[in-house]
Design an enzyme around this catalytic site. Structure first.
Site, PDB file in Angstrom:
ATOM      1  N   ASN A 166      -4.937   9.146   1.544  1.00  0.00           N
ATOM      2  CA  ASN A 166      -5.183   8.627   2.830  1.00  0.00           C
ATOM      3  C   ASN A 166      -5.654   9.991   3.827  1.00  0.00           C
ATOM      4  O   ASN A 166      -6.666   9.805   4.546  1.00  0.00           O
ATOM      5  CB  ASN A 166      -4.052   7.843   3.737  1.00  0.00           C
ATOM      6  CG  ASN A 166      -4.094   6.145   2.991  1.00  0.00           C
ATOM      7  OD1 ASN A 166      -5.163   5.903   2.551  1.00  0.00           O
ATOM      8  ND2 ASN A 166      -3.474   5.549   3.295  1.00  0.00           N
ATOM      9  N   ASP A 167      -4.538  10.624   4.123  1.00  0.00           N
ATOM     10  CA  ASP A 167      -4.701  11.684   5.127  1.00  0.00           C
ATOM     11  C   ASP A 167      -3.929  12.442   5.238  1.00  0.00           C
ATOM     12  O   ASP A 167      -2.711  12.465   4.701  1.00  0.00           O
ATOM     13  CB  ASP A 167      -4.746  10.791   6.910  1.00  0.00           C
ATOM     14  CG  ASP A 167      -3.621  10.049   6.784  1.00  0.00           C
ATOM     15  OD1 ASP A 167      -2.529  10.217   6.598  1.00  0.00           O
ATOM     16  OD2 ASP A 167      -3.923   8.684   7.379  1.00  0.00           O
ATOM     17  N   ARG A 208       2.793   6.162  -3.265  1.00  0.00           N
ATOM     18  CA  ARG A 208       3.630   6.977  -4.099  1.00  0.00           C
ATOM     19  C   ARG A 208       3.062   7.164  -5.623  1.00  0.00           C
ATOM     20  O   ARG A 208       3.099   8.202  -6.201  1.00  0.00           O
ATOM     21  CB  ARG A 208       4.876   6.361  -4.021  1.00  0.00           C
ATOM     22  CG  ARG A 208       5.444   6.380  -2.654  1.00  0.00           C
ATOM     23  CD  ARG A 208       6.702   5.327  -2.441  1.00  0.00           C
ATOM     24  NE  ARG A 208       7.250   5.411  -1.031  1.00  0.00           N
ATOM     25  CZ  ARG A 208       8.320   5.984  -0.826  1.00  0.00           C
ATOM     26  NH1 ARG A 208       9.032   6.737  -1.342  1.00  0.00           N
ATOM     27  NH2 ARG A 208       8.662   5.695   0.675  1.00  0.00           N
ATOM     28  N   ASP A 257      -1.662  13.695  20.906  1.00  0.00           N
ATOM     29  CA  ASP A 257      -0.386  13.400  20.175  1.00  0.00           C
ATOM     30  C   ASP A 257      -0.359  13.787  18.596  1.00  0.00           C
ATOM     31  O   ASP A 257       0.588  13.986  18.060  1.00  0.00           O
ATOM     32  CB  ASP A 257      -0.095  11.963  20.032  1.00  0.00           C
ATOM     33  CG  ASP A 257       0.343  11.340  21.642  1.00  0.00           C
ATOM     34  OD1 ASP A 257       0.704  12.231  22.473  1.00  0.00           O
ATOM     35  OD2 ASP A 257       0.513  10.160  21.731  1.00  0.00           O
ATOM     36  N   ARG A 317       6.015  16.254  24.708  1.00  0.00           N
ATOM     37  CA  ARG A 317       5.130  17.667  24.509  1.00  0.00           C
ATOM     38  C   ARG A 317       4.246  17.343  23.528  1.00  0.00           C
ATOM     39  O   ARG A 317       4.428  17.187  22.440  1.00  0.00           O
ATOM     40  CB  ARG A 317       6.124  18.833  24.275  1.00  0.00           C
ATOM     41  CG  ARG A 317       5.314  20.079  24.440  1.00  0.00           C
ATOM     42  CD  ARG A 317       6.264  21.324  24.249  1.00  0.00           C
ATOM     43  NE  ARG A 317       5.405  22.558  24.430  1.00  0.00           N
ATOM     44  CZ  ARG A 317       5.961  23.768  24.494  1.00  0.00           C
ATOM     45  NH1 ARG A 317       7.066  23.983  24.378  1.00  0.00           N
ATOM     46  NH2 ARG A 317       5.401  24.773  24.591  1.00  0.00           N
ATOM     47  N   ASP A 367       0.961  -1.309   0.263  1.00  0.00           N
ATOM     48  CA  ASP A 367       0.102  -0.110   0.038  1.00  0.00           C
ATOM     49  C   ASP A 367       0.855   1.338   0.053  1.00  0.00           C
ATOM     50  O   ASP A 367       0.621   2.123  -0.516  1.00  0.00           O
ATOM     51  CB  ASP A 367      -0.868  -0.026   1.292  1.00  0.00           C
ATOM     52  CG  ASP A 367      -2.125  -1.090   1.093  1.00  0.00           C
ATOM     53  OD1 ASP A 367      -2.339  -1.438  -0.161  1.00  0.00           O
ATOM     54  OD2 ASP A 367      -2.674  -1.132   1.927  1.00  0.00           O
ATOM     55  N   GLY A 368       1.927   1.136   0.697  1.00  0.00           N
ATOM     56  CA  GLY A 368       2.880   2.153   0.554  1.00  0.00           C
ATOM     57  C   GLY A 368       3.350   2.679  -0.767  1.00  0.00           C
ATOM     58  O   GLY A 368       3.447   4.003  -1.223  1.00  0.00           O
ATOM     59  N   ALA A 371      -4.841  10.024  20.992  1.00  0.00           N
ATOM     60  CA  ALA A 371      -4.573  10.194  22.205  1.00  0.00           C
ATOM     61  C   ALA A 371      -4.703  11.615  22.859  1.00  0.00           C
ATOM     62  O   ALA A 371      -3.780  12.284  23.313  1.00  0.00           O
ATOM     63  CB  ALA A 371      -3.060   9.615  22.370  1.00  0.00           C
TER      64      ALA A 371
END
Length: 357
Positions: free
Chosen positions: A175-176, A73, A205, A186, A68-69, A240
């Protein structure tokens, strides 16, 4: 549409992908289709998607050999040229890829003979308060184990720029798009806006906006909903968060989602389909929205998304199903569809499996 030029994206770290590339090149030679390798890992360093496609002669079909990666691309390139993209599965998950190596030649024949279906997928793009850049001192760390960074997104020359709406960037995400913390100790503090109205301020996060396609990727891992790729929606999911409200928000395709880094936040990275493209400082913002472009994915028949989901997630092997005895039987639609159900999307009965199924 007839294929005259093919762009080949190969996962060079997989010997089976390199071997499959030989087969693709041979098929192209047999059918007088020009075939150009597009090395998005090394030779492509510093080149935009537009420059990559120009260098490859503007192929009308992009074939990806990997997981999928690798498909992501290739999709970035295909969307730039409104080309078809065919994913050959050599990975571990295979939500996006369409066919296996064993059925690859049959799939290429189907594309050439135009006996395929074209799946139109939503893409994301963005505007930002300023151009995105990765600081020089971060580049070595960001490259570690990831290959070359993509070049910074270019400013779109066909869009107006002002202080209110920001800079329109040449960004394509299947995807996102994610705003995430850079320091382990932090979190990022981000104000989230939907259609220009403040929704909430989060300390988390990461905060991500996904397409329906991306709902089974990072958003799913963060507890977001699985959304049918037939749906048109933007899925906002906090990762998170330090607040009681930790649910995803599913927005309409015409409802942009804004993410503004707040005053006391640490710096935040912007990732596009898993690849870092810039760093935001307090006061910076991005606006994520559905792109006017679409990705055209080769399908060898109607996509069985829920069957694929069931297989990839081993849903029939859940402990409860085992405890109850035999797994639930598949619901096979074998007869004519009743008139009152004719408007619904139901499985199509086949005489035999399509290539790669």
């Amino acid at each position: 549409m007839a294929v005259t030029r093919l762009g080949l994206v190969v996962h060079g770290g997989r010997p089976e992908a390199t071997a499959a590339a030989v087969t693709v090149r041979a098929w192209a030679a047999e059918h007088a289709v020009e075939c150009t390798d597009i090395d998005v890992w090394r030779d492509g360093e510093g080149r935009t998607a537009r420059e990559e496609m120009d260098a490859a002669g503007n192929p009308d079909l992009v074939v990806t050999l990997g997981g999928d990666g690798t498909f992501l691309r290739g999709a970035r390139l295909a969307a730039e040229n409104d080309a078809l993209v065919l994913g050959v599965d050599l990975g571990r998950v295979g939500f996006l890829t369409e066919t296996s190596v064993s059925a690859m030649r049959a799939a290429l024949d189907a594309v050439r003979e135009e006996v395929i279906e074209v799946d139109s997928r939503m893409l994301l793009t963005l505007r930002a308060s300023r151009r995105l850049q990765v600081p020089t001192e971060m580049e070595a760390l960001m490259k570690y184990g990831r290959g070359p960074l993509l070049p910074p997104p270019q400013v779109r020359t066909d869009c107006e720029v002002d202080e209110v709406w920001g800079v329109a960037l040449s960004v394509t995400a299947l995807n996102d798009i994610v705003v995430e913390k850079l320091s382990r100790d932090r979190q990022v503090s981000v104000g989230v806006y939907v259609s220009g109205r403040l929704l909430a301020s989060y300390s988390a996060d990461a905060l991500l906006v996904a397409t329906p396609t991306g709902s089974t990727a990072y958003s799913f891992a963060a507890g977001g909903p699985v959304v049918s790729p037939r749906a048109e929606a933007l899925v906002f999911t906090p990762v998170a968060p330090h607040m009681a409200f930790d649910r995803s928000i599913v927005a309409g395709p015409d409802e942009p989602i804004g993410l503004r880094v707040l005053e006391r936040s640490g710096a935040a990275a912007v990732s596009i389909d898993g690849r870092i493209q810039g760093v935001l400082e307090p006061g910076d913002w991005i606006g994520v929205y559905a792109s006017p472009r679409r990705l055209r994915v080769v399908r060898l028949g109607p996509m069985d998304f829920y069957g694929r989901l069931r297989r990839r997630m081993n849903l029939t092997d859940a402990p409860a199903a085992v405890a109850d005895g035999a797994a639930a039987p598949l619901w096979s639609v074998t007869g004519p569809v009743p008139e009152d159900l004719a408007h619904l999307s139901l499985p199509v009965v086949r005489d035999g499996p399509a290539p790669g199924r």
